[in-house]
Design an enzyme around this catalytic site. Structure first.
Site, PDB file in Angstrom:
ATOM      1  N   GLY A  94      34.636  58.602  60.506  1.00  0.00           N
ATOM      2  CA  GLY A  94      35.640  59.259  59.554  1.00  0.00           C
ATOM      3  C   GLY A  94      34.900  58.491  58.004  1.00  0.00           C
ATOM      4  O   GLY A  94      34.634  57.593  58.014  1.00  0.00           O
ATOM      5  N   GLY A  96      35.439  56.764  55.472  1.00  0.00           N
ATOM      6  CA  GLY A  96      36.111  55.129  55.328  1.00  0.00           C
ATOM      7  C   GLY A  96      36.920  54.820  54.126  1.00  0.00           C
ATOM      8  O   GLY A  96      36.981  53.374  54.110  1.00  0.00           O
ATOM      9  N   ARG A  97      34.917  55.217  53.191  1.00  0.00           N
ATOM     10  CA  ARG A  97      35.432  54.822  51.764  1.00  0.00           C
ATOM     11  C   ARG A  97      35.090  55.934  50.822  1.00  0.00           C
ATOM     12  O   ARG A  97      34.893  55.880  49.932  1.00  0.00           O
ATOM     13  CB  ARG A  97      34.306  53.093  51.415  1.00  0.00           C
ATOM     14  CG  ARG A  97      33.398  54.052  52.257  1.00  0.00           C
ATOM     15  CD  ARG A  97      31.729  52.520  51.455  1.00  0.00           C
ATOM     16  NE  ARG A  97      30.527  52.622  52.470  1.00  0.00           N
ATOM     17  CZ  ARG A  97      29.607  51.614  52.352  1.00  0.00           C
ATOM     18  NH1 ARG A  97      31.076  50.532  51.036  1.00  0.00           N
ATOM     19  NH2 ARG A  97      28.708  51.852  52.135  1.00  0.00           N
ATOM     20  N   ASP A 128      36.344  47.573  53.918  1.00  0.00           N
ATOM     21  CA  ASP A 128      37.410  47.767  52.961  1.00  0.00           C
ATOM     22  C   ASP A 128      37.408  48.849  51.947  1.00  0.00           C
ATOM     23  O   ASP A 128      38.473  49.134  51.043  1.00  0.00           O
ATOM     24  CB  ASP A 128      37.170  46.151  52.137  1.00  0.00           C
ATOM     25  CG  ASP A 128      36.181  46.514  51.476  1.00  0.00           C
ATOM     26  OD1 ASP A 128      35.091  47.471  51.454  1.00  0.00           O
ATOM     27  OD2 ASP A 128      35.001  45.420  51.045  1.00  0.00           O
ATOM     28  N   ARG A 179      29.652  61.696  44.248  1.00  0.00           N
ATOM     29  CA  ARG A 179      28.566  62.428  45.181  1.00  0.00           C
ATOM     30  C   ARG A 179      28.607  63.880  44.843  1.00  0.00           C
ATOM     31  O   ARG A 179      29.661  64.030  45.223  1.00  0.00           O
ATOM     32  CB  ARG A 179      28.688  62.634  46.688  1.00  0.00           C
ATOM     33  CG  ARG A 179      27.785  60.550  46.541  1.00  0.00           C
ATOM     34  CD  ARG A 179      27.110  60.780  48.106  1.00  0.00           C
ATOM     35  NE  ARG A 179      28.993  60.211  49.292  1.00  0.00           N
ATOM     36  CZ  ARG A 179      28.558  60.273  50.161  1.00  0.00           C
ATOM     37  NH1 ARG A 179      27.738  59.368  51.000  1.00  0.00           N
ATOM     38  NH2 ARG A 179      29.068  60.120  51.541  1.00  0.00           N
ATOM     39  N   ASP A 258      26.555  60.907  61.814  1.00  0.00           N
ATOM     40  CA  ASP A 258      27.017  60.959  61.923  1.00  0.00           C
ATOM     41  C   ASP A 258      26.501  60.684  59.810  1.00  0.00           C
ATOM     42  O   ASP A 258      27.170  61.121  59.269  1.00  0.00           O
ATOM     43  CB  ASP A 258      28.817  59.778  61.468  1.00  0.00           C
ATOM     44  CG  ASP A 258      27.839  58.101  61.637  1.00  0.00           C
ATOM     45  OD1 ASP A 258      26.897  58.341  62.157  1.00  0.00           O
ATOM     46  OD2 ASP A 258      28.313  57.836  60.868  1.00  0.00           O
TER      47      ASP A 258
END
Ligand code: AMP
Ligand code: MG
Length: 498
Positions: A94, A96-97, A128, A179, A258
């Protein structure tokens, strides 16, 4: 509060992905960053999105792209996907950041915006949620460089930096890249629902993708024909993408499922590298101990990844033989696409019988001495331009100079010249100079820009952006960016850590 005139506050949002429902994502706001500042921005992309020239001068633009303010109409969310990493099923991953801000209407069509490095999400796992300045500069520059080369890619609008600390192998500082792409859907989004046997959601997601991103498939009968059509289109686009990558010597480095775009875009710039010397076995990702993602293996890996997508779509396609048949098209389409790209690099108007051998031979020649790929093709283009005027083989001397052992080169040149005799040489030279770049984002160039940026000087990032956005132009005065890499270039170590 935003003023009405603020350019990003007046965007028209559509957010079709957000209408799918909570099975597909989690709404989440970005975590704020302190003392943010612009590092770089792509005026060309801003222009194609219809933003005014001064869009970046407003504080709202800066705060919004840092993740510190939510733009009116944006619905930030992190999507869920799964995937195969290094050939092994990794389960749920998924965003994550990366945060999806939503979708905006632009003169270049509907575009999704994402902030990469915007903080923790429910999918951050051990991470993180942040991205460091170093990797953000690499992603930003390479996105725009690929676009400049005419290679399908997600784009990058801007980088925002902050003094906030991020721990990697050492303490670094945070940055956020904005992006832009028509869709950020990955193979892994489909694998996620298929692996859980959640066919309803799989169908919902696939119907969403077809309706919004492959509308040409809607003319097919509803149901399995459209799903098979989707697989076929992704196979085609992936074959085109891989032919592009291989022809310019681009190594992605982490071709996990992914990191494969449903739209056939280059996505997720990590330890990527443009080859300097041509080494087919080159591994650009220092964490890839087996060389799974070595340059020469990329086309096969793409095929493997397409099989994963095919497997995920099978409950919808329902006909395994038909799915395999569509997947197998890659085996002939990719080599044909590569031949087409390489023929263009050689100045040949079309691929004729025998050209495949000429192409294979030039790859072999370059591999024998690990000849610098970009310089070879650029010099060859200039040589053909010179040859067109006087038909003197001396025009090729600067190419021949690149080989320590010139005999194999001489043999190949002989074959090439007899093939060139069938072409309009002036047309060949012109098209070669327009498809063999003078400037690519070599690792050492990125590294120099990163070193300066870490000291607060972003001028090298701006210079590289300018050169790489127009990589086929000569850019007088910037020749030093188009020379052989320095010795220290080979010692640059790029891992997944970013
Ligand atoms: P990548 O190898 O960059 O494609 O990332 C693989 C997975 O790890 C994705 O789900 C990413 O969102 C996640 N990820 C990578 N780096 C971080 C990070 N610093 N914080 C949170 N998630 C991350
Ligand atoms: Mg990724």
């Amino acid at each position: 509060m935003q003023s009405l005139a603020d350019p990003l506050s007046t965007l028209t949002w559509r957010n079709r992905f957000a209408t799918l429902g909570n099975a597909f994502f989690t709404p989440v706001n970005a975590a704020p960053l302190r003392d943010v500042h612009w590092v770089s921005r792509s005026d060309a992309l801003a222009h194609s999105l219809g933003l005014p020239d001064d869009w970046w001068q407003s504080n709202t633009s800066l705060q919004a792209l840092a993740g510190n303010e939510v733009l009116p109409g944006s619905q930030p969310l992190a999507s869920v996907y799964s995937g195969h990493q290094f050939g092994v099923w990794a389960g749920q991953l998924g965003d994550g950041r990366a945060l999806w801000l939503g979708e905006i209407d632009t003169p270049a069509g509907t575009q999704e915006l994402q902030l990469k490095g915007a903080g923790l999400t429910p999918y951050s796992r051990m991470g993180d949620g942040r991205a460091v300045l170093r990797s953000s500069i690499r992603e930003f520059l390479c996105s725009e460089a690929m676009h400049g080369l005419g290679i399908p890619t997600t784009r990058a609008l801007a980088i925002v930096g902050s003094p906030d600390k991020v721990l990697r192998e050492e303490v670094e500082t945070a940055a956020v890249v904005t992006r832009v792409a028509p869709s950020f859907l990955r193979f892994g989004h489909f694998e996620h629902f298929a692996s859980l046997g959640r066919q309803e959601e799989l169908k919902q997601l696939t119907d969403h993708a077809i309706a919004n991103h492959f509308p040409e498939l809607l003319s097919l009968p509803q149901g399995s024909a459209q799903y098979l059509g989707l697989l076929e289109t992704v196979v085609q686009r992936t074959a085109v993408l891989l032919a592009h990558w291989q022809s310019v010597g681009f190594c992605h480095g982490v071709m996990n499922t992914d990191n494969m775009s449903l739209l056939g875009l280059t996505i997720d710039y990590g330890p990527f590298q443009f080859l300097d010397g041509f080494d087919p076995a080159h591994i650009c990702n220092h964490s890839d101990h087996q060389g799974r993602y070595a340059y020469a293996r990329q086309p096969q890996i793409a095929f493997w990844n397409l099989y994963c997508l095919g497997q995920a779509l099978l409950p919808l396609i329902q006909d395994q033989d038909a799915a395999v048949e569509v997947l197998d098209v890659y085996k002939t389409l990719y080599p044909a696409q590569l031949d087409q790209r390489m023929a263009a690099k050689l100045g040949l108007k079309e691929v004729k019988t025998g050209d495949h051998t000429l192409i294979n031979e030039v790859f072999k020649l370059l591999a024998t001495e690990r000849t610098d790929l970009t310089i070879f093709w650029r010099r060859l283009s200039q040589a053909v331009a010179g040859y067109a005027t006087g038909h003197q083989t001396a025009a090729f001397d600067k190419v021949g100079d690149m080989f320590i052992e010139p005999s194999a080169w001489q043999v190949w040149l002989g074959q090439y010249l007899s093939r060139l005799a069938e072409e309009d040489l002036f047309r060949s030279a012109k098209s070669m100079l327009a498809c063999n770049p003078k400037y690519v984002l070599r690792n050492h160039l990125g590294e120099q820009a990163i070193r300066q940026a870490k000291m607060g000087d972003f001028s090298e990032v701006a210079t590289l952006l300018k050169l790489l956005s127009a990589p086929f132009d000569e850019h007088p005065g910037f020749e030093s960016y188009a020379t052989f890499p320095p010795d220290w270039a080979s010692s640059i170590s790029i891992s997944c850590s970013s």
